[in-house]
Design a protein around this motif. Sequence first.
Motif, short mmCIF file in Angstrom:
data_model
loop_
_atom_site.label_atom_id
_atom_site.label_comp_id
_atom_site.label_asym_id
_atom_site.label_seq_id
_atom_site.Cartn_x
_atom_site.Cartn_y
_atom_site.Cartn_z
N CYS A 40 -2.64 0.30 -4.08
CA CYS A 40 -2.19 -1.02 -3.68
C CYS A 40 -1.67 -1.74 -4.92
O CYS A 40 -2.41 -1.89 -5.91
CB CYS A 40 -3.33 -1.81 -3.05
SG CYS A 40 -2.91 -3.53 -2.63
N GLN A 60 0.40 -4.88 4.45
CA GLN A 60 0.88 -4.61 5.80
C GLN A 60 0.13 -3.48 6.47
O GLN A 60 0.20 -3.34 7.69
CB GLN A 60 2.38 -4.29 5.76
CG GLN A 60 3.24 -5.49 5.43
CD GLN A 60 4.71 -5.21 5.61
OE1 GLN A 60 5.17 -4.09 5.39
NE2 GLN A 60 5.46 -6.20 6.01
N GLY A 61 -0.60 -2.71 5.70
CA GLY A 61 -1.38 -1.62 6.27
C GLY A 61 -0.68 -0.28 6.14
O GLY A 61 0.55 -0.21 6.13
N TRP A 103 -3.38 -10.06 2.45
CA TRP A 103 -3.45 -8.75 3.06
C TRP A 103 -2.14 -8.00 2.88
O TRP A 103 -1.06 -8.60 2.92
CB TRP A 103 -3.72 -8.87 4.57
CG TRP A 103 -5.05 -9.45 4.89
CD1 TRP A 103 -5.34 -10.76 5.11
CD2 TRP A 103 -6.29 -8.74 5.04
NE1 TRP A 103 -6.68 -10.91 5.39
CE2 TRP A 103 -7.28 -9.70 5.36
CE3 TRP A 103 -6.65 -7.39 4.95
CZ2 TRP A 103 -8.61 -9.32 5.57
CZ3 TRP A 103 -7.97 -7.03 5.16
CH2 TRP A 103 -8.93 -7.99 5.47
N ASN A 138 -6.72 -5.71 0.42
CA ASN A 138 -7.17 -7.10 0.55
C ASN A 138 -7.45 -7.68 -0.82
O ASN A 138 -8.05 -7.01 -1.67
CB ASN A 138 -8.42 -7.13 1.43
CG ASN A 138 -9.11 -8.48 1.43
OD1 ASN A 138 -10.04 -8.71 0.66
ND2 ASN A 138 -8.67 -9.36 2.29
N TYR A 152 -5.94 -1.39 5.07
CA TYR A 152 -5.31 -2.60 4.56
C TYR A 152 -5.87 -2.94 3.18
O TYR A 152 -7.10 -2.96 2.99
CB TYR A 152 -5.57 -3.78 5.48
CG TYR A 152 -4.96 -3.65 6.85
CD1 TYR A 152 -5.66 -3.05 7.89
CD2 TYR A 152 -3.69 -4.15 7.11
CE1 TYR A 152 -5.10 -2.93 9.16
CE2 TYR A 152 -3.12 -4.04 8.37
CZ TYR A 152 -3.84 -3.43 9.38
OH TYR A 152 -3.28 -3.32 10.64
N ARG A 171 -11.48 -5.17 12.43
CA ARG A 171 -11.23 -4.67 11.08
C ARG A 171 -12.54 -4.66 10.31
O ARG A 171 -13.32 -5.62 10.38
CB ARG A 171 -10.20 -5.55 10.39
CG ARG A 171 -9.64 -5.00 9.11
CD ARG A 171 -8.50 -5.86 8.59
NE ARG A 171 -7.37 -5.90 9.51
CZ ARG A 171 -6.21 -6.48 9.22
NH1 ARG A 171 -6.05 -7.09 8.06
NH2 ARG A 171 -5.24 -6.48 10.11
N GLU A 210 0.83 -1.20 0.00
CA GLU A 210 0.00 0.00 0.00
C GLU A 210 0.87 1.26 0.00
O GLU A 210 1.98 1.25 0.53
CB GLU A 210 -0.91 0.04 1.24
CG GLU A 210 -1.83 -1.15 1.40
CD GLU A 210 -1.38 -2.14 2.44
OE1 GLU A 210 -2.23 -2.87 2.99
OE2 GLU A 210 -0.15 -2.18 2.71
N TRP A 259 -10.41 -2.74 0.21
CA TRP A 259 -9.78 -2.03 1.32
C TRP A 259 -10.59 -2.26 2.60
O TRP A 259 -11.81 -2.19 2.59
CB TRP A 259 -9.70 -0.54 1.03
CG TRP A 259 -8.81 -0.20 -0.12
CD1 TRP A 259 -9.16 -0.11 -1.44
CD2 TRP A 259 -7.41 0.06 -0.06
NE1 TRP A 259 -8.07 0.19 -2.20
CE2 TRP A 259 -6.98 0.31 -1.38
CE3 TRP A 259 -6.48 0.11 0.97
CZ2 TRP A 259 -5.65 0.61 -1.68
CZ3 TRP A 259 -5.16 0.42 0.67
CH2 TRP A 259 -4.75 0.66 -0.65
#
Length: 116
Positions: free
Chosen positions: A22, A108-109, A106, A96, A94, A45, A6, A36
């Motif tokens: 992403c 890593q954020g 996923w 996805n 995140y 989440r 991301e 997302w």
Amino acid sequence: QVQLVESGGGLVQAGGSLRLSCAMSGRLFTVYSMGWHRQVPGKEREMVARIDLHNRENYADSVKGRFTISRDSAKDMVWLQMTSLKPDDTAVYYCNVVAYGPNEYWGQGIQVTVSS
């Protein structure tokens, strides 16, 4: 090995905009959806936006009309355009991907912080 990376997060004032990106690397037979999610400390989440292989979009009620998801299947990219940001949008976002299997991947954020 599938990886999701991301970018585009950061600090923005309320009412502002950000665009998250992403990038997916690695081979997948069939990608069913890209999307997302976001998470704040102490909460589960939650799905923010998702786009499937037919380009059908789905949004959380809290972001409808403000966020737009898009994808480029050829480039294995997905974006989240966020406008009219609110302090409640502050979270780790995140990337996805759900693919044939089903397998779920996923990123890593990335932190998004909206100041009031």
